[in-house]
Design an enzyme around this catalytic site. Structure first.
Site, PDB file in Angstrom:
ATOM      1  N   CYS B 104       0.796  -1.251   0.085  1.00  0.00           N
ATOM      2  CA  CYS B 104       0.037  -0.127   0.144  1.00  0.00           C
ATOM      3  C   CYS B 104       0.787   1.311   0.095  1.00  0.00           C
ATOM      4  O   CYS B 104       1.484   1.441   1.109  1.00  0.00           O
ATOM      5  CB  CYS B 104      -1.101   0.055   1.404  1.00  0.00           C
ATOM      6  SG  CYS B 104      -1.939   1.480   1.252  1.00  0.00           S
ATOM      7  N   CYS B 107      -0.687   4.367   2.242  1.00  0.00           N
ATOM      8  CA  CYS B 107      -0.675   4.360   3.661  1.00  0.00           C
ATOM      9  C   CYS B 107      -0.426   3.066   4.094  1.00  0.00           C
ATOM     10  O   CYS B 107       0.832   2.509   4.162  1.00  0.00           O
ATOM     11  CB  CYS B 107      -2.146   4.800   4.018  1.00  0.00           C
ATOM     12  SG  CYS B 107      -3.764   3.834   3.192  1.00  0.00           S
ATOM     13  N   SER B 108      -1.316   2.047   4.665  1.00  0.00           N
ATOM     14  CA  SER B 108      -1.108   0.702   5.127  1.00  0.00           C
ATOM     15  C   SER B 108      -2.078  -0.231   4.997  1.00  0.00           C
ATOM     16  O   SER B 108      -2.109  -1.330   5.779  1.00  0.00           O
ATOM     17  CB  SER B 108      -0.696   0.962   6.679  1.00  0.00           C
ATOM     18  OG  SER B 108      -1.830   1.303   7.467  1.00  0.00           O
ATOM     19  N   CYS B 109      -2.993  -0.434   3.803  1.00  0.00           N
ATOM     20  CA  CYS B 109      -4.022  -1.168   3.746  1.00  0.00           C
ATOM     21  C   CYS B 109      -3.245  -2.683   3.638  1.00  0.00           C
ATOM     22  O   CYS B 109      -2.516  -2.837   3.188  1.00  0.00           O
ATOM     23  CB  CYS B 109      -4.707  -0.816   2.586  1.00  0.00           C
ATOM     24  SG  CYS B 109      -5.337   0.586   2.466  1.00  0.00           S
TER      25      CYS B 109
END
Lengths: 217, 203
Positions: B104, B107-109
């Site tokens: 991702c 962000c941090s999906c």
């Protein structure tokens, strides 16, 4: 916004910091931040897109100097003030809390709200603009607010690989301007189109992109 | 970690977090006992073991594998793994010719319901910045060297779809049961940064 969070393709960050046997949380405070964010999120004062935008608005120097859960702490603190759950003076310790305003949610209630609110899929019949195999061009746009089209894909040609159906549009949802439901597609880009004519020829990058980001090519 | 931290900086963060929790508890916005349960869920209950079960089942049950590749959300939901960051799942099959790997960049999906919370390196600036542009050198840092004719597919999770990689079943596992196979499947193999090693150690 063209923020520091949009990192795909940047150079200079060094090797991947791989740890062996790493803990879920590095220190107790990380877990507390994670849990507070989850518990506060369950009040439903803002949506996930607005939450992401809250992090993206950090000053780039501060973003880079903060660890992951510090960025969450920054976001959640600010948004609680912005949405009236706490005051800035309470947050800064300059004012005594105004007293118990509400009954906190139990963990079971939080998990239930989380799973119910989670899906961004919208149950509406909306015609797709593209079909599998179509060549598309990603619009070269630079919205000042939240967006999920990374800079590295803008102005590039790709191929529709799969239609995922109808979802909330984050650009409007993050600003509380409506869901503007539309199709999301997996779009395939060759490494050569995105990066370099000399990139390894079989390699490709897939992004999930909404109708509003794409035009026919 | 992403960045440089001196001890006093993190000590200060720790104090701020404690102060915030006291404030929120006093205002009735959070219950510290509920926070304990949330931490416990992700430290001890939801983790890559869920994903390993999905993979082992796909390796041993062709009908399940077919369902998984067509409709991962329903197939994985049938095993009881549902909830946050798992609402819409897609499974990507690695083969001798195609290697999928996920990231991702924005962000941090990450597919929490099947892998738990992401490791720090997945959320790190180098991984987010580099994987889409130079996947082969990044994979080499994980010890994975791919032949030049293998097609590398990098999946950048820009929307609310969560990707789980179905790694190749390693050689030397023909007689193994689903339960035995679960123990072989690593978290990183389901992100796509490594292969599942053969139990004989020659994969």
């Amino acid at each position: 916004m063209d923020g520091i969070h949009d990192m795909g393709g940047m150079d200079g960050f060094g090797p991947i910091p791989i740890e062996t046997d790493e803990p879920v949380f590095h220190g107790e405070w990380e877990g507390r931040v994670y849990a507070m964010n989850t518990a506060i999120g369950a009040w439903g004062k803002w949506n996930i897109d607005a939450g992401r935008y809250g992090i993206e608005q950090m000053n780039p120097a501060l973003y880079l100097a903060s660890n992951y859960y510090e960025r969450w702490l920054y976001r959640t603190s600010n948004m609680m003030v912005e949405h009236g759950l706490i005051t800035q003076d309470e947050l800064d310790g300059k004012e005594k809390p105004s007293g118990r305003d509400s009954q906190p949610l139990t963990a079971a209630q939080i998990f239930e709200r989380q799973s119910k609110n989670r899906s961004a899929r919208v149950d509406e019949e909306i015609a797709p603009k593209f079909k599998t195999g179509d060549t598309v061009l990603v619009r070269n746009i630079h919205p000042k607010g939240h967006t999920r089209v990374p800079r590295y894909a803008r102005g590039r040609h790709g191929t529709i690989y799969r239609d995922h159906g109808v979802f909330i549009f984050p650009d409007t949802n993050a600003l509380f301007q409506g869901k503007k439901p539309q199709h999301i597609y997996s779009v395939r880009f060759t490494a050569q189109e995105l990066w370099d004519p000399d990139a390894p020829s079989p390699d490709s990058i897939y992004l999930d992109l909404w109708d509003d980001y794409l035009v026919s090519a | 970690m992403d960045d440089h931290h001196d001890h006093s900086h993190l000590a200060d963060t720790d104090l701020r977090v404690r102060a915030l929790e006291s404030l929120l508890a006093e205002k009735g916005l959070v219950d510290p006992a509920a926070l304990d349960e949330i931490v416990d869920r992700y430290e001890n209950k939801v983790g890559p073991r869920n994903g390993a079960r999905v993979v082992a089942k796909a390796w041993t049950d062709p009908e399940f594998k077919k369902w998984l590749l067509e409709d991962a959300t329903a197939a994985i939901g049938s095993l009881g793994y549902v909830g946050t960051q798992g609402a819409d799942l897609v499974v990507l099959e690695n083969t001798a010719d195609v290697h999928n790997v996920t990231v991702c960049t924005l962000c941090s999906c990450y597919p929490w319901s099947v892998l738990g919370l992401p490791p720090a390196w997945y959320k790190s600036f180098p991984y987010r910045a580099r994987l889409v542009k130079e996947p082969r050198p990044v994979l080499e840092e994980f010890g994975l060297t791919l032949a030049s004719d293998v097609e590398v597919r990098v999946w950048d999770s820009t929307a609310e779809l969560r990707y789980l990689v179905l790694p190749e079943r390693p050689a030397g596992t023909d007689g193994m049961s689903e339960d035995e196979l679960v123990d072989l499947v690593t978290r990183n193999s389901m992100i796509g940064t490594e292969k599942v090693a053969s139990p004989a150690g020659d994969a």
